[in-house]
Design a protein around this motif. Sequence first.
Motif, PDB file in Angstrom:
ATOM      1  N   GLU A  65      63.128  42.333  31.168  1.00 47.85           N
ATOM      2  CA  GLU A  65      63.534  42.278  29.759  1.00 47.85           C
ATOM      3  C   GLU A  65      62.371  41.863  28.861  1.00 47.85           C
ATOM      4  N   GLY A  66      61.239  41.507  29.469  1.00 45.15           N
ATOM      5  CA  GLY A  66      60.055  41.140  28.696  1.00 45.15           C
ATOM      6  C   GLY A  66      59.906  39.653  28.447  1.00 45.15           C
ATOM      7  N   LYS A  67      60.681  38.839  29.136  1.00 46.87           N
ATOM      8  CA  LYS A  67      60.596  37.383  28.967  1.00 46.87           C
ATOM      9  C   LYS A  67      59.318  36.861  29.625  1.00 46.87           C
ATOM     10  N   SER A  68      58.748  35.827  29.020  1.00 38.27           N
ATOM     11  CA  SER A  68      57.569  35.186  29.603  1.00 38.27           C
ATOM     12  C   SER A  68      58.006  34.238  30.723  1.00 38.27           C
ATOM     13  N   ASP A  69      57.043  33.776  31.511  1.00 36.90           N
ATOM     14  CA  ASP A  69      57.364  32.848  32.599  1.00 36.90           C
ATOM     15  C   ASP A  69      58.011  31.577  32.062  1.00 36.90           C
ATOM     16  N   ASP A  70      57.488  31.075  30.949  1.00 31.56           N
ATOM     17  CA  ASP A  70      58.060  29.858  30.351  1.00 31.56           C
ATOM     18  C   ASP A  70      59.487  30.093  29.871  1.00 31.56           C
ATOM     19  N   GLN A  71      59.760  31.242  29.297  1.00 36.94           N
ATOM     20  CA  GLN A  71      61.117  31.551  28.849  1.00 36.94           C
ATOM     21  C   GLN A  71      62.082  31.656  30.034  1.00 36.94           C
ATOM     22  N   ILE A  72      61.606  32.226  31.127  1.00 35.35           N
ATOM     23  CA  ILE A  72      62.447  32.335  32.327  1.00 35.35           C
ATOM     24  C   ILE A  72      62.739  30.942  32.884  1.00 35.35           C
ATOM     25  N   LYS A  73      61.717  30.098  32.942  1.00 31.44           N
ATOM     26  CA  LYS A  73      61.920  28.726  33.428  1.00 31.44           C
ATOM     27  C   LYS A  73      62.877  27.969  32.522  1.00 31.44           C
ATOM     28  N   ASP A  74      62.726  28.122  31.207  1.00 27.35           N
ATOM     29  CA  ASP A  74      63.637  27.465  30.266  1.00 27.35           C
ATOM     30  C   ASP A  74      65.075  27.935  30.464  1.00 27.35           C
ATOM     31  N   ARG A 107      53.499  38.769  39.940  1.00 26.35           N
ATOM     32  CA  ARG A 107      54.083  37.826  38.978  1.00 26.35           C
ATOM     33  C   ARG A 107      55.402  37.268  39.510  1.00 26.35           C
ATOM     34  N   PHE A 108      56.234  38.123  40.081  1.00 24.97           N
ATOM     35  CA  PHE A 108      57.514  37.692  40.631  1.00 24.97           C
ATOM     36  C   PHE A 108      57.316  36.683  41.760  1.00 24.97           C
ATOM     37  N   ARG A 109      56.383  36.976  42.660  1.00 22.87           N
ATOM     38  CA  ARG A 109      56.133  36.066  43.788  1.00 22.87           C
ATOM     39  C   ARG A 109      55.612  34.714  43.305  1.00 22.87           C
ATOM     40  N   ASP A 110      54.714  34.722  42.326  1.00 21.27           N
ATOM     41  CA  ASP A 110      54.197  33.463  41.782  1.00 21.27           C
ATOM     42  C   ASP A 110      55.309  32.654  41.128  1.00 21.27           C
ATOM     43  N   LEU A 111      56.128  33.324  40.340  1.00 18.32           N
ATOM     44  CA  LEU A 111      57.198  32.638  39.624  1.00 18.32           C
ATOM     45  C   LEU A 111      58.269  32.114  40.587  1.00 18.32           C
ATOM     46  N   SER A 112      58.647  32.908  41.567  1.00 18.21           N
ATOM     47  CA  SER A 112      59.690  32.454  42.493  1.00 18.21           C
ATOM     48  C   SER A 112      59.182  31.351  43.419  1.00 18.21           C
ATOM     49  N   ALA A 113      57.871  31.243  43.598  1.00 19.99           N
ATOM     50  CA  ALA A 113      57.320  30.143  44.393  1.00 19.99           C
ATOM     51  C   ALA A 113      57.319  28.836  43.601  1.00 19.99           C
ATOM     52  N   GLU A 114      57.347  28.916  42.264  1.00 24.22           N
ATOM     53  CA  GLU A 114      57.367  27.724  41.413  1.00 24.22           C
ATOM     54  C   GLU A 114      58.779  27.200  41.179  1.00 24.22           C
ATOM     55  N   LEU A 115      59.777  27.961  41.577  1.00 24.07           N
ATOM     56  CA  LEU A 115      61.173  27.587  41.341  1.00 24.07           C
ATOM     57  C   LEU A 115      61.825  27.164  42.644  1.00 24.07           C
ATOM     58  N   ARG A 116      62.703  26.164  42.557  1.00 22.65           N
ATOM     59  CA  ARG A 116      63.390  25.618  43.726  1.00 22.65           C
ATOM     60  C   ARG A 116      64.779  26.242  43.829  1.00 22.65           C
ATOM     61  N   ARG A 159      70.445  26.102  32.698  1.00 20.44           N
ATOM     62  CA  ARG A 159      71.626  26.278  33.543  1.00 20.44           C
ATOM     63  C   ARG A 159      71.689  25.333  34.742  1.00 20.44           C
ATOM     64  N   TYR A 160      70.519  24.989  35.306  1.00 20.88           N
ATOM     65  CA  TYR A 160      70.512  24.219  36.550  1.00 20.88           C
ATOM     66  C   TYR A 160      69.761  22.895  36.458  1.00 20.88           C
ATOM     67  N   SER A 161      69.329  22.496  35.314  1.00 19.36           N
ATOM     68  CA  SER A 161      68.563  21.275  35.054  1.00 19.36           C
ATOM     69  C   SER A 161      67.143  21.415  35.602  1.00 19.36           C
ATOM     70  N   GLU A 162      66.379  20.369  35.452  1.00 18.92           N
ATOM     71  CA  GLU A 162      64.976  20.417  35.860  1.00 18.92           C
ATOM     72  C   GLU A 162      64.813  20.389  37.369  1.00 18.92           C
ATOM     73  N   PHE A 163      65.891  20.223  38.106  1.00 20.66           N
ATOM     74  CA  PHE A 163      65.831  20.281  39.568  1.00 20.66           C
ATOM     75  C   PHE A 163      65.282  21.621  40.036  1.00 20.66           C
ATOM     76  N   VAL A 164      65.506  22.664  39.258  1.00 18.91           N
ATOM     77  CA  VAL A 164      65.078  24.000  39.642  1.00 18.91           C
ATOM     78  C   VAL A 164      63.554  24.156  39.596  1.00 18.91           C
ATOM     79  N   LEU A 165      62.858  23.253  38.927  1.00 19.85           N
ATOM     80  CA  LEU A 165      61.397  23.319  38.835  1.00 19.85           C
ATOM     81  C   LEU A 165      60.749  22.473  39.914  1.00 19.85           C
ATOM     82  N   TYR A 166      59.726  23.018  40.569  1.00 16.70           N
ATOM     83  CA  TYR A 166      58.981  22.209  41.535  1.00 16.70           C
ATOM     84  C   TYR A 166      58.065  21.227  40.823  1.00 16.70           C
TER      85      TYR A 166
END
Length: 141
Positions: A71-80, A32-41, A85-92
């Motif tokens: 902490e139990g946050k979902s992927d969407d909550q982590i992205k939000d 899950r961590f690898r998938d999520l960190s690959a979706e973030l810039r 904090r960093y704007s949508e630039f952080v999303l691929y």
Amino acid sequence: MRRWLLGLLLALSFGAVAFEPIEFRDAAEEARFRDLSAELRCVMCQNQSLADSNAQIAHDLRLQVLELMREGKSDDQIKDYLVARYSEFVLYDPPVRPATWLLWFGPAALLLGGAIVVVVVVKRRSRQAPADTSPDDGQEW
């Protein structure tokens, strides 16, 4: 001169930072961590994912993502959280909405505009063909 170069070399060697590897609880958390960190810039690097970047801030953000996961946050909550904090630039893959239309449809619009310009120029040039198209008189140059 040698002392100056030696001092510069030492200063540069202290700038290299070795990050400790992240310890995961299980394989599911790691996947899950690898998938999520690959979706973030990486917010510092122009075109590297959070997983690929060696920047200090990328390391800090990876630790932050792992902490939020634990902490139990979902992927969407982590992205939000990161977008706040960093704007949508952080999303691929930023969402398609009026603020991101240029990002999503700009390249296609430029390509279409270029194709239209090429067609118009070719048609104009074909209409302006030279009027003197006399037949070949058999002479060689």
